[in-house]
Design a protein around this motif. Structure first.
Motif, PDB file in Angstrom:
ATOM      1  N   SER A   1       0.788  -1.380   0.072  1.00 46.41           N
ATOM      2  CA  SER A   1      -0.144   0.414  -0.114  1.00 46.41           C
ATOM      3  C   SER A   1       0.550   1.359   0.160  1.00 46.41           C
TER       4      SER A   1
ATOM      5  N   GLU B   1      -0.693   6.344  -6.862  1.00 49.17           N
ATOM      6  CA  GLU B   1      -2.415   4.768  -7.120  1.00 49.17           C
ATOM      7  C   GLU B   1      -2.783   4.445  -5.791  1.00 49.17           C
TER       8      GLU B   1
ATOM      9  N   GLU C   1      -6.464   5.129  -4.921  1.00 48.39           N
ATOM     10  CA  GLU C   1      -7.237   4.215  -4.626  1.00 48.39           C
ATOM     11  C   GLU C   1      -6.886   2.463  -4.437  1.00 48.39           C
ATOM     12  N   GLU C   2      -5.353   1.798  -4.981  1.00 47.85           N
ATOM     13  CA  GLU C   2      -4.896   0.879  -5.103  1.00 47.85           C
ATOM     14  C   GLU C   2      -4.959   0.516  -3.320  1.00 47.85           C
TER      15      GLU C   2
ATOM     16  N   PHE D   1      -5.463   2.150  -0.986  1.00 42.34           N
ATOM     17  CA  PHE D   1      -5.886   2.308   0.233  1.00 42.34           C
ATOM     18  C   PHE D   1      -6.413   0.516   0.331  1.00 42.34           C
ATOM     19  N   ASP D   2      -7.309   0.295  -0.660  1.00 41.72           N
ATOM     20  CA  ASP D   2      -7.594  -1.571  -0.267  1.00 41.72           C
ATOM     21  C   ASP D   2      -6.766  -2.160   0.197  1.00 41.72           C
TER      22      ASP D   2
ATOM     23  N   LEU E   1      -8.942  10.654   0.022  1.00 44.41           N
ATOM     24  CA  LEU E   1     -10.337  10.059  -1.119  1.00 44.41           C
ATOM     25  C   LEU E   1     -11.436  10.820  -0.552  1.00 44.41           C
ATOM     26  N   ASP E   2     -11.700  11.034   0.290  1.00 45.56           N
ATOM     27  CA  ASP E   2     -12.901  11.082   1.527  1.00 45.56           C
ATOM     28  C   ASP E   2     -12.894  11.664   2.965  1.00 45.56           C
TER      29      ASP E   2
ATOM     30  N   GLU F   1     -14.705   9.216   5.511  1.00 46.67           N
ATOM     31  CA  GLU F   1     -13.471   8.347   5.923  1.00 46.67           C
ATOM     32  C   GLU F   1     -12.180   8.654   6.519  1.00 46.67           C
TER      33      GLU F   1
END
Length: 283
Positions: A164, A172, A174-175, A177-178, A207-208, A211
């Motif tokens: 991560s 990158e 979003e990935e 964060f996953d 991102l948000d 969150e």
């Protein structure tokens, strides 16, 4: 890493590695910048035990893998030593890389070794940064090693968290964060959980806002009165889209920062918080 301990027929080697692994964990837990005298003494003891284990069973790869880990920690500590240069740290990582390569040559199916290899590449990127072109190659290699470790063992929290960080360094988000969420879910022994929670806040902040607020609350719960908590609070107060608490709150956060830190840590990290308060104070 428990599977490692079944890889030798030597009781002496096994006992030495168990003790060294415990010393390594204690050294990491005792790291308090900039005074590293005690954790370094623990790493010295761990190194002696690992060389003893290697002499007892020269075919066992684990002692070399753990020697690489102790070097990784020494490289981190050396950031606070003004006399240690990036070139010095790069040489430390060269030695650590050689140890891991030796271990992988003995057992290419061990996910821990590939995780360690990828982690060393990421730490080199952070602590001994190369030129931009070489840095991209380093991140590419770190990513491929960490992804392979996760192919071998999908539940490896440390590999997912470090992957991560690599992806975040490349933008990158979003990935990244996953994978950080995956690391958080899989850290059954809570070895990296505080660092993962803070990393999730940093990613969510890009991102948000909701969150980010959720993960800042998690950081506050797990690490009260620390730099990490003050950092996430200030970012939300000063830079969040929905937060309007303003300059007074920002200044209070800075004034009360560091109750759980040593004075040396507060002196080092405190000034890093001031730029974060700028927009709130200016408003």
């Amino acid at each position: 890493e428990r599977g490692w301990l079944a890889g030798t027929g030597s009781v002496e080697a096994w006992e030495a590695v168990v003790k060294a692994n415990d010393l390594l964990a204690r050294a990491i837990a005792a790291e308090e910048p900039p005074n590293f005298e005690y954790p370094r003494s623990l790493l010295d003891q761990a190194d002696s035990l690992l060389w003893l284990a290697q002499r007892e069973d020269r075919s066992w790869c684990v002692p070399f893998a753990l020697l690489a880990r102790t070097i990784e920690r020494r490289a981190f500590m050396s950031i606070f030593d003004a006399w240690v240069t990036d070139a010095d740290r790069a040489a430390m990582f060269d030695t650590a890389d050689a140890y891991v390569e030796h271990a992988i040559a003995s057992d290419r199916s061990d996910a821990t070794l590939w995780e360690q290899r990828g982690t060393l590449m990421h730490r080199r990127y952070l602590f001994a940064p190369p030129e931009p072109a070489a840095a991209e190659v380093l991140l590419d290699s770190a990513e491929s090693n960490l992804r392979y470790a996760l192919e071998l063992e999908p539940l490896r929290a440390r590999a997912a968290n470090t992957l991560s960080m690599v992806l975040f360094a490349r933008g990158e988000v979003e990935e990244a964060f996953d994978f950080a969420n995956q690391a958080y879910a899989n850290d059954a022994y809570l070895r990296e959980i505080d660092n993962i929670a803070y990393h999730l806040f940093e990613l969510a902040f890009h991102l948000d806002d909701d969150e980010a607020s959720r993960w800042c609350t998690e950081v506050e719960t797990r690490m009260p009165d620390t730099f990490a908590t003050a950092n996430c609070q200030l970012k939300q107060v000063s830079w969040g889209e929905t937060n309007d608490m303003g300059g007074r709150t920002a200044l209070l956060i800075i004034e009360n920062f560091g109750l759980a830190e040593t004075k040396a840590e507060s002196d080092i990290m405190g000034p890093c918080l001031l730029p974060l308060a700028g927009p709130a104070v200016a408003a």
